[in-house]
Design a protein around this motif. Structure first.
Motif, PDB file in Angstrom:
ATOM      1  N   GLU A 238       0.810  -1.221   0.000  1.00  0.00           N
ATOM      2  CA  GLU A 238       0.000   0.000   0.000  1.00  0.00           C
ATOM      3  C   GLU A 238       0.844   1.272   0.000  1.00  0.00           C
ATOM      4  N   ASP A 239       1.856   1.342   0.834  1.00  0.00           N
ATOM      5  CA  ASP A 239       2.686   2.551   0.881  1.00  0.00           C
ATOM      6  C   ASP A 239       3.387   2.799  -0.459  1.00  0.00           C
ATOM      7  N   LYS A 240       3.861   1.741  -1.087  1.00  0.00           N
ATOM      8  CA  LYS A 240       4.503   1.885  -2.396  1.00  0.00           C
ATOM      9  C   LYS A 240       3.522   2.435  -3.427  1.00  0.00           C
ATOM     10  N   ILE A 241       2.294   1.942  -3.374  1.00  0.00           N
ATOM     11  CA  ILE A 241       1.281   2.394  -4.321  1.00  0.00           C
ATOM     12  C   ILE A 241       0.931   3.860  -4.079  1.00  0.00           C
ATOM     13  N   LYS A 242       0.818   4.268  -2.815  1.00  0.00           N
ATOM     14  CA  LYS A 242       0.532   5.676  -2.510  1.00  0.00           C
ATOM     15  C   LYS A 242       1.622   6.582  -3.073  1.00  0.00           C
ATOM     16  N   LYS A 243       2.876   6.207  -2.883  1.00  0.00           N
ATOM     17  CA  LYS A 243       3.977   7.011  -3.412  1.00  0.00           C
ATOM     18  C   LYS A 243       3.945   7.053  -4.934  1.00  0.00           C
ATOM     19  N   SER A 244       3.583   5.934  -5.542  1.00  0.00           N
ATOM     20  CA  SER A 244       3.489   5.874  -7.001  1.00  0.00           C
ATOM     21  C   SER A 244       2.394   6.801  -7.524  1.00  0.00           C
ATOM     22  N   LEU A 245       1.257   6.830  -6.834  1.00  0.00           N
ATOM     23  CA  LEU A 245       0.155   7.694  -7.263  1.00  0.00           C
ATOM     24  C   LEU A 245       0.517   9.169  -7.119  1.00  0.00           C
TER      25      LEU A 245
END
Length: 335
Positions: free
Chosen positions: A277-284
């Protein structure tokens, strides 16, 4: 419950003779997924697919059909209840019309962390909901996907308070608890089919929607939405269901394998959420999305939702006692 039966009764006699032979003897099952490949549903489905193959020595396979190829999520519950679909992974709110007591898991602000979601679904309460769903809908929950909190996205402006919501058109699923929550917040929500949501956002028919970060990324909502608000009103849980008639048609050894694979896939889904989840938030954010957090710890959102929405749905989830039991399990109490 009545809705499911009204559909099953006239159709089951004509369908069962066609469906029973291939479903009992087939070595390949079909699994419907509401979301696109790459999201939580896909991750759970793929893991279950792998485990079932491994545990049967490659004799059993599961074909995955993502992005609503086998119908919308509520259709898949109905089809599974009739025995013409084997498996489906879908949002818990789309099981609620068929088995109202699972609406407990969509009551706003009951679940406040991934750990609490795991505690409720994998403990005594989760077992009760599984049995209720078998009795009410003719489908059995054999696994759970954990997708995270349904955060709010929109294309207009940052949202930090309830007053900021004024004038926005927000897409919601056709779920009474979710619609009632937005209405309590002063929004007139727009029910819209999942398959129409991306286009609706793209064309400006609706300004926003809510879904977990993993789903936002998988569905590429960053292409049509700019602002994200970190709300925690519903933790998105997506059960893996099997047709109860299909399950009962299996030999005891195969039933045990299905349940074991579902349990292991559930553990995998939980770990996947925590890792990604944290990786995806940073990606967005890197893709241009702007993330904000409600002021004052989301207090006004919580106060309005719990005081206004909870009492409306006590009866449908089995009474206030059921909510009290869930909160007590989590170490909390109702007001």
């Amino acid at each position: 419950m009545k809705f499911v039966k009204s559909i099953i009764v006239p159709l089951i006699t004509s369908v069962s003779m066609i469906a029973a032979v291939p479903l009992v003897s087939a070595d390949t099952f079909k699994m419907a997924l509401g979301d696109a490949a790459g999201g939580t549903q896909w991750e759970l489905g793929q893991k279950f697919q792998t485990l079932l193959s491994e545990k049967t020595g490659g004799k059993t396979t599961v074909d995955l059909f993502p992005n609503g190829q086998l119908g919308n999520e509520q259709d898949t519950v109905n089809n599974a209840s009739m025995g013409i679909l084997d498996f489906s992974v879908l949002a818990i709110n789309n099981v609620t019309p068929f088995s109202p007591s699972v609406g407990l898991l969509t009551m706003p602000y009951v679940i406040l962390s991934p750990e609490e979601a795991k505690t409720l679904t994998q403990g005594k309460i989760g077992q009760q909901l599984v049995q209720n769903t078998i009795n009410d809908a003719g489908v059995r929950i054999v696994g759970w996907a954990y997708s995270g909190f349904r955060v709010l996205t929109n294309s207009k402006r940052p949202i930090e308070s309830l007053s900021d919501l004024k004038g926005l058109v927000i897409r919601v699923p056709r779920n009474e608890i979710m619609m009632s929550t937005y209405q309590a917040w002063g929004v007139n929500p727009t029910p819209m089919a999942w398959s129409e949501t991306f286009t609706g956002l793209q064309l400006g028919v609706v300004d926003g929607q809510d879904n977990p970060y993993i789903t936002i990324d998988a569905m590429k909502f960053n292409e049509v939405q700019k602002y994200v608000t970190n709300i925690r009103y519903i933790f998105s849980i997506e059960p893996l269901i099997i047709s109860e008639s299909v399950f009962q048609a299996q030999k005891p050894a195969m039933q045990a394998i299905i349940l074991e694979a579902g349990k292991e896939a559930t553990e995998h889904s939980y770990a996947f959420l925590l890792e990604s989840e944290d990786k995806i938030k940073k990606s967005l954010v890197a893709k241009g999305m702007v993330i904000s957090t409600p002021s004052n710890g989301e207090k006004e959102w919580i106060d309005v939702a719990t005081k206004t929405v909870w009492p409306k749905f006590y009866d449908s989830i089995g009474g206030k006692v059921k909510l009290d039991e869930a909160l007590a399990t989590l170490g909390r109490t109702t007001n």
